[in-house]
Design a protein around this motif. Structure first.
Motif, PDB file in Angstrom:
ATOM      1  N   GLU A 113       0.862  -1.184   0.000  1.00  0.00           N
ATOM      2  CA  GLU A 113       0.000   0.000   0.000  1.00  0.00           C
ATOM      3  C   GLU A 113       0.899   1.235   0.000  1.00  0.00           C
ATOM      4  OE1 GLU A 113      -3.274   2.287   2.886  1.00  0.00           O
ATOM      5  OE2 GLU A 113      -2.511   0.301   3.431  1.00  0.00           O
ATOM      6  N   ASP A 114       0.996   1.908  -1.137  1.00  0.00           N
ATOM      7  CA  ASP A 114       1.870   3.071  -1.296  1.00  0.00           C
ATOM      8  C   ASP A 114       1.000   4.302  -1.539  1.00  0.00           C
ATOM      9  OD1 ASP A 114       4.316   1.466  -1.225  1.00  0.00           O
ATOM     10  OD2 ASP A 114       3.674   0.747  -3.195  1.00  0.00           O
ATOM     11  N   THR A 115       1.148   5.311  -0.686  1.00  0.00           N
ATOM     12  CA  THR A 115       0.246   6.459  -0.694  1.00  0.00           C
ATOM     13  C   THR A 115       1.006   7.767  -0.875  1.00  0.00           C
ATOM     14  OG1 THR A 115      -1.313   5.303   0.753  1.00  0.00           O
ATOM     15  CG2 THR A 115      -1.503   7.707   0.639  1.00  0.00           C
ATOM     16  N   VAL A 116       0.471   8.613  -1.751  1.00  0.00           N
ATOM     17  CA  VAL A 116       1.036   9.942  -1.996  1.00  0.00           C
ATOM     18  C   VAL A 116      -0.024  10.986  -1.642  1.00  0.00           C
ATOM     19  CG1 VAL A 116       1.873  11.543  -3.760  1.00  0.00           C
ATOM     20  CG2 VAL A 116       2.595   9.148  -3.795  1.00  0.00           C
ATOM     21  N   ARG A 168       4.888   0.052  -9.661  1.00  0.00           N
ATOM     22  CA  ARG A 168       5.173   0.359  -8.258  1.00  0.00           C
ATOM     23  C   ARG A 168       6.548   1.000  -8.098  1.00  0.00           C
ATOM     24  NH1 ARG A 168       7.104  -2.580  -3.057  1.00  0.00           N
ATOM     25  NH2 ARG A 168       6.245  -1.113  -1.533  1.00  0.00           N
ATOM     26  N   ALA A 169       7.549   0.501  -8.820  1.00  0.00           N
ATOM     27  CA  ALA A 169       8.895   1.070  -8.722  1.00  0.00           C
ATOM     28  C   ALA A 169       8.873   2.551  -9.079  1.00  0.00           C
ATOM     29  CB  ALA A 169       9.851   0.306  -9.629  1.00  0.00           C
ATOM     30  N   TRP A 170       8.101   2.902 -10.100  1.00  0.00           N
ATOM     31  CA  TRP A 170       7.976   4.315 -10.469  1.00  0.00           C
ATOM     32  C   TRP A 170       7.228   5.089  -9.380  1.00  0.00           C
ATOM     33  CZ3 TRP A 170       3.301   6.804 -11.077  1.00  0.00           C
ATOM     34  CH2 TRP A 170       3.394   8.150 -11.460  1.00  0.00           C
ATOM     35  N   PHE A 171       6.144   4.532  -8.872  1.00  0.00           N
ATOM     36  CA  PHE A 171       5.326   5.213  -7.870  1.00  0.00           C
ATOM     37  C   PHE A 171       6.146   5.534  -6.623  1.00  0.00           C
ATOM     38  CE2 PHE A 171       1.839   5.853  -4.899  1.00  0.00           C
ATOM     39  CZ  PHE A 171       0.836   6.400  -5.685  1.00  0.00           C
ATOM     40  N   LEU A 172       7.065   4.649  -6.276  1.00  0.00           N
ATOM     41  CA  LEU A 172       7.885   4.845  -5.081  1.00  0.00           C
ATOM     42  C   LEU A 172       8.870   6.002  -5.219  1.00  0.00           C
ATOM     43  CD1 LEU A 172       8.627   1.143  -4.053  1.00  0.00           C
ATOM     44  CD2 LEU A 172       7.133   2.784  -2.880  1.00  0.00           C
ATOM     45  N   THR A 173       9.050   6.523  -6.425  1.00  0.00           N
ATOM     46  CA  THR A 173       9.940   7.674  -6.620  1.00  0.00           C
ATOM     47  C   THR A 173       9.219   9.000  -6.396  1.00  0.00           C
ATOM     48  OG1 THR A 173       9.495   7.922  -9.005  1.00  0.00           O
ATOM     49  CG2 THR A 173      11.209   6.350  -8.358  1.00  0.00           C
ATOM     50  N   LEU A 174       7.907   8.975  -6.207  1.00  0.00           N
ATOM     51  CA  LEU A 174       7.140  10.212  -6.073  1.00  0.00           C
ATOM     52  C   LEU A 174       7.379  10.861  -4.715  1.00  0.00           C
ATOM     53  CD1 LEU A 174       3.780   9.003  -7.653  1.00  0.00           C
ATOM     54  CD2 LEU A 174       5.554  10.405  -8.729  1.00  0.00           C
ATOM     55  N   PRO A 175       7.381  12.185  -4.661  1.00  0.00           N
ATOM     56  CA  PRO A 175       7.626  12.888  -3.396  1.00  0.00           C
ATOM     57  C   PRO A 175       6.553  12.573  -2.349  1.00  0.00           C
ATOM     58  CG  PRO A 175       7.821  14.379  -5.272  1.00  0.00           C
ATOM     59  CD  PRO A 175       7.233  13.103  -5.798  1.00  0.00           C
ATOM     60  N   GLY A 176       6.995  12.337  -1.130  1.00  0.00           N
ATOM     61  CA  GLY A 176       6.073  12.153  -0.014  1.00  0.00           C
ATOM     62  C   GLY A 176       5.421  10.800   0.086  1.00  0.00           C
ATOM     63  N   VAL A 177       5.838   9.839  -0.731  1.00  0.00           N
ATOM     64  CA  VAL A 177       5.190   8.528  -0.708  1.00  0.00           C
ATOM     65  C   VAL A 177       5.435   7.826   0.628  1.00  0.00           C
ATOM     66  CG1 VAL A 177       7.166   7.342  -1.771  1.00  0.00           C
ATOM     67  CG2 VAL A 177       4.864   6.368  -1.973  1.00  0.00           C
TER      68      VAL A 177
END
Length: 208
Positions: A113-116, A168-177
Motif C-alpha cells: 500500500e503506497d500512498t502519496v 510500483r517502482a515508479w510510484f515509489l519515486t514520487l515525493p512524499g510517498v
C-alpha cells in the motif's frame, strides 16, 4: 489462516490472471454508498506481490478525495454492499478497505500500500479519470492504472506497461510517498464483513 470466500459467493479467482466485467450500478446505489473519509486527500497504489518469487500479481488504485473509491481494473473483488461501475468501487470505508486488502493478502501474496498526499482537486480528477476510463481487459490492470495516473498532475510519468512491479517502482519515486506492507492474517486488516470458510462455517472479524 484458511483462505476465505466472502458470503456473496463470488467465483474463485487466481490473482495472477486478472479478470474483467462490465458492471453499471445505479445512481441511487452510488449515492447511498458514498463514503467520505476523514483522512487527508491522497492517491494510493495497491500492488499484489507474489511470495516467495516477488512477481507482480495485480495493480489497483485507491483515491481519497470528496469520496473514497477503489479503481480495480480487471479485478475480481466484489461485495453486494459495494456498488461498481466498470471497475470503480464505491463506498470504501475503512472496513471494506481492510476487506479488500485481506482478500488479496494470502499465503502466496502480500499487498503493498503506497500512498502519496495530493490536493482534493487532484484526487477528484483521478476519480473522474478512472470513471471515464471504463473496465479493463484481462491482465491489463497495470496498463489501465498507469493510463489513469498519467493524466493526473504530478503523475504524468506513470508507465503504461503490463508490469505491476514496474508501476510500483515508479510510484515509489514520487515525493512524499508512504508505504505499508500487508500480509495474510495481519491484525491491522481486521474487518467485520461476514465470510464463509471452505468448511461452511460463517465467521467475521471485529472492526478495529
Amino acid at each position: 489462516m484458511k483462505r476465505r470466500v466472502f458470503l456473496a459467493a463470488a467465483m474463485p479467482v487466481t490473482l495472477a490472471a486478472c479478470g474483467a466485467q462490465n458492471i453499471w450500478a445505479s445512481d441511487e446505489r452510488l449515492r447511498a454508498a458514498r463514503y467520505v473519509s476523514p483522512e487527508p486527500p491522497s492517491i494510493t497504489l495497491l500492488t499484489v506481490i507474489g511470495i516467495p518469487r516477488g512477481e507482480g500479481g495485480h495493480s489497483g488504485l485507491m483515491f481519497n478525495g470528496s469520496q473514497r473509491v477503489i479503481y480495480d481494473p480487471a479485478g475480481s473483488w466484489q461485495h453486494p454492499q459495494i456498488p461498481e461501475r466498470n471497475d470503480v468501487l464505491y463506498g470504501i470505508n475503512d472496513n471494506f478497505k481492510n476487506f479488500y486488502i485481506d482478500y488479496h493478502a494470502r499465503s502466496t501474496y502480500w499487498v503493498a500500500e503506497d500512498t502519496v498526499p495530493v490536493t482534493r482537486e487532484v484526487a477528484d480528477l483521478a476519480i473522474r479519470r478512472a470513471e471515464q476510463n471504463g473496465s479493463g481487459n484481462k491482465s491489463f490492470c497495470a496498463v489501465e492504472s498507469g493510463k489513469v495516473l498519467s493524466g493526473v498532475p504530478g503523475f504524468e510519468g506513470a508507465p503504461r506497461g503490463f508490469s505491476p512491479l514496474r508501476l510500483r517502482a515508479w510510484f515509489l519515486t514520487l515525493p512524499g510517498v508512504q508505504s505499508k506492507r500487508h500480509e495474510d492474517g495481519d491484525p491491522a486488516n481486521n474487518h467485520d464483513v461476514l465470510l464463509r470458510q471452505k468448511d461452511g462455517q460463517v465467521v467475521g472479524y471485529p472492526r478495529r
